[in-house]
Design an enzyme around this catalytic site. Structure first.
Site, mmCIF file in Angstrom:
data_model
loop_
_atom_site.group_PDB
_atom_site.id
_atom_site.type_symbol
_atom_site.label_atom_id
_atom_site.label_comp_id
_atom_site.label_asym_id
_atom_site.label_seq_id
_atom_site.Cartn_x
_atom_site.Cartn_y
_atom_site.Cartn_z
ATOM 1 N N CYS A 115 -3.175 -18.176 -21.600
ATOM 2 C CA CYS A 115 -2.725 -17.211 -20.589
ATOM 3 C C CYS A 115 -3.510 -15.921 -20.795
ATOM 4 C CB CYS A 115 -1.217 -17.005 -20.644
ATOM 5 S SG CYS A 115 -0.621 -16.107 -22.097
ATOM 6 N N ARG B 253 3.628 -16.452 -21.591
ATOM 7 C CA ARG B 253 3.584 -17.816 -21.070
ATOM 8 C C ARG B 253 3.012 -18.826 -22.071
ATOM 9 N NH1 ARG B 253 0.401 -16.067 -15.764
ATOM 10 N NH2 ARG B 253 -0.238 -14.499 -17.307
ATOM 11 N N ASP C 103 3.126 -14.495 -14.322
ATOM 12 C CA ASP C 103 3.452 -13.823 -15.576
ATOM 13 C C ASP C 103 4.816 -13.140 -15.438
ATOM 14 O OD1 ASP C 103 3.483 -12.453 -17.956
ATOM 15 O OD2 ASP C 103 1.469 -11.619 -17.740
#
Length: 383
Positions: free
Chosen positions: A238, A244, A354
């Site tokens: 990420c 994440r 996100d």
């Protein structure tokens, strides 16, 4: 030394001579002969598994008894499909990473697979010459001359180290000739072995997702090297590696461990590794509090996570890479264009947003989306 035993030296790079010797060796093996050949580790002595005479002579030479199966020697890694199930992702990966090379793989197989493979190849009569109980020993030497010899025959070729019981394994043709004086038909002199140690013997034990690695004998490679070489690695990417991808790492680890009925801290021993990284990560940052809380609700602890930046080395070591967004995928490919075939967005339908700056509920929803996508991806990319 008996007069019928021939020693033939092959000059390095002399392809015509190599072809002629390979053809001669193939004819001898088909006729029940024993041939000594070079490898990168020790010299071996071979017989055709299809020859009653050749197998009887090899067993007498090695004093191993009638029931023992020797190691099947392969001209290429792909030839392993004749003896094992190359549709098994674990086996396919292990064979491709080990062969050709100084590794002998002992692979557990089922009786059903043995019956099918022998029936398909017309070798039902050679079961005890190829398989031992419910396993097969395979080796693909990293030696061009020997690969050429093995590729000259359609018959399975089985072999052992070219020495009598209690003697040291030979590393050159002269030592092999002294050890087997008059007991073989041809010794191919391919120079001194590259290594001074035997192949490393690795047992791929069990079946399916329970299959695991056991190093039976260290040789050219030690156990640590073998485990690293055969390990399957998933990399999750990420931005900052605090939200994440750490959640994805924890969830993927649990899914893989649950499949195998083991704890997550046993994944490395099973040959599996899950890592995460960020394309713009600062090193050493902890996971976001809400990310930790979201996974705690699923019995997963990522409190010890520390962020790491994405590097070409991480990309190189990964067998598969899943990114949270397409922009992350592009960032991976900017660092390593050659990684395109193993880099995918985790959700093929779009980006996983996100949750940074939002509340606990948003993190929980993101974790659930990641979990579902990982379940789907692991069905496609079963290690």
């Amino acid at each position: 030394m008996a007069s019928h035993m021939q020693i033939t030296m092959v000059e390095p790079g002399n392809r015509e001579q190599a072809r002629a010797v390979a053809k001669q060796a193939a004819e001898l093996l088909r006729d029940g002969g024993l041939v000594v050949f070079p490898t990168e580790t020790v010299y071996g002595v071979a017989a055709a598994a299809t020859s009653d005479i050749g197998m009887q002579r090899l067993r007498q030479l090695k004093a191993d008894g009638e029931a023992r199966a020797f190691t099947v020697h392969l001209p290429t890694p792909f030839a392993a499909d004749r003896y094992v199930d190359m549709a098994d992702p674990f086996l396919k990966r292990a064979i491709e990473k080990s062969f050709p090379g100084a590794v002998t793989l002992i692979i557990d197989v089922t009786n059903e697979l043995i019956d099918r493979k022998l029936r398909d190849s017309g070798l039902t009569y050679a079961r005890d010459r190829i398989y031992h109980a419910q396993s097969v020993s395979l080796r693909c030497p990293d030696h061009e001359l020997t690969q050429q010899m093995l590729g000259s025959l359609d018959e399975p070729i089985v072999a052992a180290a070219a020495h009598r019981p209690g003697q040291p394994a030979p590393h050159d043709a002269h030592a092999a000739a002294e050890a087997l004086d008059g007991q073989v038909d041809l010794i191919i002199d391919g120079g001194r072995s590259r290594y001074a140690r035997p192949s490393t013997v690795v047992h791929l034990a069990g079946e399916g997702v329970s299959r695991h690695i056991k190093v039976e004998r260290e040789g050219v490679y030690d156990e640590r090297y073998i485990r690293k070489m055969l390990r399957w690695t998933m990399l999750l990417v990420c931005s900052g590696n605090t939200c994440r991808s750490p959640m994805a790492e924890g969830l993927a680890s649990k899914l893989l461990a649950d499949q195998r009925g083991i704890a997550t801290d046993e994944l490395e021993a099973a040959g599996l590794r899950v890592l995460s990284a960020g394309v713009s990560a600062m090193p050493g940052m902890p996971a976001a509090d809400h990310a930790i809380e979201a996974l705690q609700k699923q019995g997963i602890d990522i409190a010890s996570h520390r962020s790491r930046p994405l590097t070409p080395e991480l990309i190189h070591d990964a067998d598969v890479i899943y990114t949270m967004t397409d922009s992350h995928r592009q960032a991976v490919l900017q660092l390593a264009p050659w990684a395109e075939d193993k880099t995918f967005t985790l959700d093929p339908r779009g980006d996983i947003d996100d949750p940074i700056g939002t509340g606990a509920t948003s993190y929980q929803r993101t974790a659930e989306v990641i979990r579902r996508r990982l379940e789907s991806r692991l069905k496609e990319q079963q290690p």
